[in-house]
Design an enzyme around this catalytic site. Structure first.
Site, short mmCIF file in Angstrom:
data_model
loop_
_atom_site.label_atom_id
_atom_site.label_comp_id
_atom_site.label_asym_id
_atom_site.label_seq_id
_atom_site.Cartn_x
_atom_site.Cartn_y
_atom_site.Cartn_z
CG HIS A 1 -5.88 1.67 4.81
ND1 HIS A 1 -5.45 2.64 5.69
CD2 HIS A 1 -4.85 0.79 4.69
CE1 HIS A 1 -4.20 2.36 6.06
NE2 HIS A 1 -3.83 1.23 5.47
CG ASN B 1 -1.76 1.22 1.35
OD1 ASN B 1 -1.92 1.96 0.37
ND2 ASN B 1 -2.32 1.47 2.53
CD GLU C 1 -3.73 -2.86 7.06
OE1 GLU C 1 -2.55 -3.00 6.75
OE2 GLU C 1 -4.43 -1.92 6.67
CB SER D 1 4.88 -1.77 11.91
OG SER D 1 4.38 -0.46 12.10
N GLY E 1 1.91 2.04 10.58
CA GLY E 1 2.80 3.19 10.44
C GLY E 1 3.45 3.63 11.73
CE LYS F 1 0.25 3.46 4.80
NZ LYS F 1 -0.11 3.53 6.20
CD GLU G 1 -3.23 5.39 6.45
OE1 GLU G 1 -3.14 5.44 5.22
OE2 GLU G 1 -2.35 4.85 7.17
C1 PEP Z 1 -0.89 -0.08 5.72
O1 PEP Z 1 -0.80 0.99 5.11
O2 PEP Z 1 -1.85 -0.80 5.49
C2 PEP Z 1 0.15 -0.45 6.67
C3 PEP Z 1 0.05 -1.59 7.31
O3 PEP Z 1 1.19 0.44 6.84
P1 PEP Z 1 2.62 0.11 7.54
O4 PEP Z 1 3.11 -1.19 6.97
O5 PEP Z 1 3.48 1.27 7.15
O6 PEP Z 1 2.37 0.01 9.01
#
Ligand code: PEP
Length: 249
Positions: A96, A12, A166, A212, A172, A14, A98
């Protein structure tokens, strides 16, 4: 018993990158080598869908990071599944954290988006996950089950769905769920599918972990029986992404 579900790793991006950065990602993806037993999809900003699709190796799927619940119309700023398909792409990430927490998308809207995207023929990665305060007040199951339940009425074809679990506190933040913490929720989600959908879907639906994930922690997570892959944010922009794709040896 080895995991019967095909390992799945999504990236992703983003709201990151430009054409030059995408060229760099395409270069390391081409170089690989990528485990052919892993299904790989990259989620790119909508303005680069066509560019990415035209330049990324064919076997790597390209996903939009969002879309609306209608094919066309007066919805300024939105894109439709039909447009994603017209750009040559077959996937969309929906719900997601976000989208849920920065843009305030509720369960019902996400569910309708998932329904329309599936009807339009896309493959969908719906995301669910609890916030830190919800985990700390022992509400993780309640939250993720409710998010999943909201999707149910609109899922017409489970074979085109990959669920991303998630935990919001891990996205993040550099704070990863331990393999045991992630496995615990994945196993409960699979059990929920067994009880609320059917055994076939519970056994075949990929449930991937996001939060992460890095080359340093991916191998331990990939060993867990109910973790069928990853959704990767930050690390999907770097050449190390290849190591995550290859996490399951
Ligand atoms: C994500 O954007 O779905 C995500 C898990 O980000 P990160 O791996 O940076 O934590």
């Amino acid at each position: 018993m080895s995991n019967p579900r095909k390992f799945f790793v999504g990236g992703n991006w983003k709201m990151n990158g430009d054409k030059a950065a995408i060229d760099g990602i395409i270069e390391f993806m081409k170089k690989g080598p990528l485990n052919p037993n892993t299904e790989v999809v990259v989620g790119c900003p909508q303005c680069y869908l066509m560019y990415t699709r035209q330049n990324m190796p064919e076997e790597i799927g390209v996903a939009a990071q969002n879309c609306y619940k209608a094919a066309k119309g007066a919805f300024t700023g939105e894109i439709s599944p039909a447009m994603i398909k017209d750009c040559g792409c077959h996937w969309v990430i929906l719900g997601h954290s976000e989208r849920r927490n920065v843009f305030g998308e509720p369960d019902q809207l996400i569910s309708e988006k998932v329904g329309h995207a599936l009807e339009a023929g896309l493959k969908v990665i719906p995301c669910i996950g609890e916030k830190l305060e919800e985990r700390e007040s022992n509400r993780t199951e309640e939250v993720v089950f409710a998010q999943l339940k909201a999707l149910l009425p609109n899922i017409s074809d489970w074979s085109r769905v990959v669920i991303a679990y998630e935990p919001v506190w891990a996205i993040g933040t550099g704070k990863t769920a331990t393999p045991e913490q992630a496995q615990d929720v994945h196993a409960k989600l699979r059990h929920w599918l067994r009880e609320n959908v059917n055994a076939e879907v519970a056994d075949s639906c990929r449930i991937i972990y996001g939060g992460s994930v890095t080359p340093a922690n991916c191998a331990e997570l990939a060993k867990m029986g109910d973790i069928d892959g990853f959704l990767v944010g930050g690390a999907s922009l770097k050449p190390d992404f290849v190591n995550i794709i290859n996490a399951r040896g």
